[in-house]
Every structure is written in structure tokens, then in C-alpha cells.
Motif scaffolding. Structure first.
Motif, short mmCIF file in Angstrom:
data_model
loop_
_atom_site.label_atom_id
_atom_site.label_comp_id
_atom_site.label_asym_id
_atom_site.label_seq_id
_atom_site.Cartn_x
_atom_site.Cartn_y
_atom_site.Cartn_z
N UNK A 68 15.09 18.86 6.05
CA UNK A 68 16.02 17.78 5.73
C UNK A 68 15.38 16.71 4.86
N UNK A 69 14.08 16.48 5.05
CA UNK A 69 13.39 15.40 4.34
C UNK A 69 13.03 15.76 2.90
N UNK A 70 13.24 17.00 2.50
CA UNK A 70 12.95 17.37 1.12
C UNK A 70 13.84 16.57 0.18
N UNK A 71 13.24 15.72 -0.64
CA UNK A 71 13.95 14.90 -1.62
C UNK A 71 14.99 13.97 -0.99
N UNK A 72 14.77 13.61 0.28
CA UNK A 72 15.71 12.76 1.00
C UNK A 72 14.93 11.77 1.85
N UNK A 73 15.45 10.56 2.01
CA UNK A 73 14.74 9.52 2.75
C UNK A 73 14.83 9.72 4.26
N UNK A 74 13.87 9.14 4.96
CA UNK A 74 13.88 9.17 6.43
C UNK A 74 15.14 8.53 6.97
N UNK A 75 15.55 7.41 6.37
CA UNK A 75 16.74 6.70 6.86
C UNK A 75 17.99 7.58 6.77
N UNK A 76 18.09 8.36 5.70
CA UNK A 76 19.27 9.22 5.53
C UNK A 76 19.23 10.40 6.48
N UNK A 77 18.04 10.87 6.83
CA UNK A 77 17.90 12.10 7.62
C UNK A 77 18.10 11.87 9.11
#
Length: 368
Positions: free
Chosen positions: A52-61
Motif C-alpha cells: 500500500x505504501x508504494x508511491x503513497x503516503x503513510x497518512x493515506x494508507x
């Protein structure tokens, strides 16, 4: 005979300084085991979070991770899930190939590994959708294997620590070579997560907090005013701008949705049907359009309201799924407009639907 100079105090090792800092400042994340807690990491959680964290922020995940693990508590549960349910749950997180790979990987682990993730970096790398970084991260964090984990945060820390001015992506090999001898034999998972946290909270892209960094004593950037110039990123290429149509076909408070082809943009997702995305600007009879940015191009998607009779047209495939490959417009489903938020539409289509709602609400409000 003595030189008269006092010997320089020995600087503690890179790993010991980093881990001591991490023990005090580790981020609390839903998939993470706190340092020195004595608890055993859940490989399923670590793998899912890293995908999930691939190219995505911790807050979004964070929210997606919690919803996924509540819906499918184990990798075997996920493997048995309906594709459409998983794709709908992923909606809004972006990079939808990850969701398809998530399912494919879960099914391999359930079928070939009896629901238990392999522990070696090489075996993990052979799983669907698991690349070098994810394999190393899961091996280190979930299984304590000595692996060299390098994400964007760690790239930044190491490029600055060793002052590696070679532009990315060529610098990746140099960064990995610089980090490899610093990885300890013990607490490798904590070490990897500490490096991530350091990049996320201290060695940030802008205005890094060097004064409180545990690595400041021997960092190559100490005193440099141009610290933010490293790592050196390649010049951005101008992205093409494409245009496309999406069709709003409504009947008795239901909207017609199709499922996009598995391969291609937004593959496997429910969506409004539409034509191909191209370079030509397109018209609309609704006055509703949205702009959306993908990795390799920008898109303006325009809504066109069509009558239900289009479903019976001899050449209904002309109004198929936009993007890569056509789909028969007749191969879809009626979805209640009142529960359209539950359809799991990708962000692009949700933006278009929201825009239409705002337009319609504006029309129905009494004047004055």
C-alpha cells in the motif's frame, strides 16, 4: 613522545546511534510492532502495508490498511475474497495494479505456501507484485533477515550522509552500496524502520532538522547550505494532456456501470463507460468535466449524458471502456444512484460524479 593533541572521542556506530534514537521516537503505525515490545511482527500486515505504501503516503494508507485487515484478517481470507470487493475497497488509493497484485500474491501464498509467507528475500521477490524493495522490507521487518532496505526516505538520508551527488536513478546503486555495510546483524527490521522514520521526520525534503539528527556527528552535509539539493533528481519531462468522455446512462434512479479490463489503466475497477482517451479536446452536453493527473499523463474527463437506448445500439462497443482496450457496453450492471459511493469507483470517476452532484444541487436550489 606525545603529540600534545587529545585523541578524538570515538563516535558510536551508525546503527547504535540510529537505533537508540528509534527506541525513543519510533512512529506508532497500525502495522508496526513498537521497539523492544517483545511482540512478533505479522508478516501479512507488513507485506500489505509495504504494498500500500508504494508511491503513497503513510497518512493515506493507514485507514485503508485497517479496513483491509478488518475485512480480511489473514492472507488466506484475502485470497478467498471476490475480486470486485477488493478492487472496490482499494478505490481512491490509486495505482490499481497494486490491488490486482495484492490478490495474485495472496493466492500464491495461500495455495503454494499454505498461507504462510516465505521468509527469504529471494522467495519473497518471486511472489507476484513483490519487487526488490518490498522483498527486502518484508524479509527484514517481518523475519529479521539482514537485508538492505532502500525506499525514497532512505535514499535521501544516505545520499546526504555520504553526499552522493550522482543524479537519480544512477545514484541508487551507490546509495545501496553505501548503506549495505551499515546494516547490523541484529534488529534489522528496527534498523530499516528507523531509517524510514529518520527520513520522514528529520532528514526531510525541505528544511531538514540537522540539529537533532542522531547521525549529525559524521554526516557529510553538516554545515552545507545546499543540503536540499541532494539527492539530485532528474529533470521532469513534460506530460502529455489527454481528453476523454464518460457516459452517464441513468434509468429509474440507477446508473449503468461497467468493469474496466483487467489489464490497463484502472484495470478491474468499476467505472462509468466512455470512449478512448486521446489528444483531441472533446465536447459535452452536461457542462461537467474534471482534470486528473496520472503518472505519465494528465487527463480531462468530460461527462456526456446518454439515453438508455444506447445499450441496445448495434455497435455498443463503440461506447466501451476507455483507455487500453474496449469492452462491450452491454456488459455492465445497474447500480442504485443512492448508494453510488459504495461502488468503489476510482478517484477519477468519483471526482466526476461529485462534480455532477454539485452541478445538479446548484440547479435545484431555490433562487433568492
Amino acid at each position: 613522545m606525545t603529540s600534545g593533541h587529545a585523541p578524538s572521542p570515538r563516535i558510536p556506530s551508525f546503527a547504535s546511534r540510529l537505533l537508540a534514537w528509534y527506541d525513543r521516537h519510533a512512529r506508532a503505525l497500525p502495522w508496526r510492532i513498537p521497539p523492544n515490545s517483545g511482540r512478533v511482527p505479522n508478516p501479512y500486515y507488513i507485506w500489505m502495508a509495504e504494498v500500500m505504501l508504494q508511491q503513497t503516503t503513510v497518512a493515506a494508507v493507514a485507514g485503508y490498511f485497517q479496513r483491509f485487515t478488518q475485512s480480511w484478517p489473514s492472507v488466506s481470507d484475502l485470497a478467498a475474497a471476490d475480486d470486485a470487493d477488493v478492487m472496490a475497497a482499494w478505490a481512491g488509493l490509486g495505482y490499481y495494479a497494486r490491488a490486482r497484485n495484492l490478490l495474485a500474491c495472496a493466492r500464491v501464498v495461500a495455495d503454494q505456501y499454505d498461507g504462510q509467507f516465505p521468509s527469504s528475500e529471494a522467495e519473497l521477490r518471486a511472489l507476484p507484485g513483490v519487487g526488490d524493495y518490498t522483498a527486502a522490507a518484508v524479509a527484514a521487518i517481518a523475519f529479521g533477515q539482514r537485508a538492505v532496505v532502500v525506499d525514497a526516505n532512505i535514499e535521501r538520508v544516505m545520499a546526504r550522509y555520504r553526499w552522493i551527488e550522482t543524479p537519480l536513478p544512477a545514484a541508487k546503486k551507490l546509495i545501496r552500496a553505501a548503506l549495505a555495510p551499515l546494516v547490523p546483524e541484529a534488529r534489522t527490521g528496527d534498523f530499516a524502520q528507523a531509517m524510514m522514520d529518520l527520513g520522514a521526520g528529520i532528514c526531510t525534503i525541505r528544511r531538514p532538522a540537522c540539529g537533532i539528527c542522531p547521525l549529525m556527528q559524521d554526516c557529510a552535509v553538516v554545515g552545507r547550505a545546499d543540503i536540499e539539493s541532494v539527492p539530485v533528481k532528474p529533470a521532469k519531462k513534460a506530460k502529455p494532456h489527454r481528453h476523454g468522455l464518460a457516459y452517464w446512462i441513468e434509468d429509474d434512479q440507477h446508473i449503468w456501470l461497467v468493469t474496466r479490463p483487467t489489464k490497463g489503466m484502472l484495470g478491474g475497477m468499476r467505472a462509468l463507460p466512455g470512449g478512448a482517451w486521446g489528444d483531441d479536446r472533446l465536447g459535452s452536453n452536461s457542462g461537467v468535466s474534471v482534470d486528473h493527473s496520472f503518472t505519465h499523463f494528465d487527463l480531462t474527463l468530460t461527462l456526456v449524458e446518454r439515453g438508455v437506448d444506447v445499450l441496445d445500439a448495434p455497435h455498443a462497443t463503440d461506447f466501451g471502456v476507455d483507455g487500453n482496450g474496449a469492452a462491450d457496453l452491454q456488459d455492465g450492471q445497474w447500480w442504485p444512484i443512492s448508494t453510488l459511493d459504495d461502488a468503489g469507483l476510482p478517484t477519477l470517476y468519483r471526482k466526476l460524479v461529485d462534480q455532477k452532484r454539485r452541478r445538479d444541487e446548484g440547479r435545484t436550489k431555490p433562487k433568492g
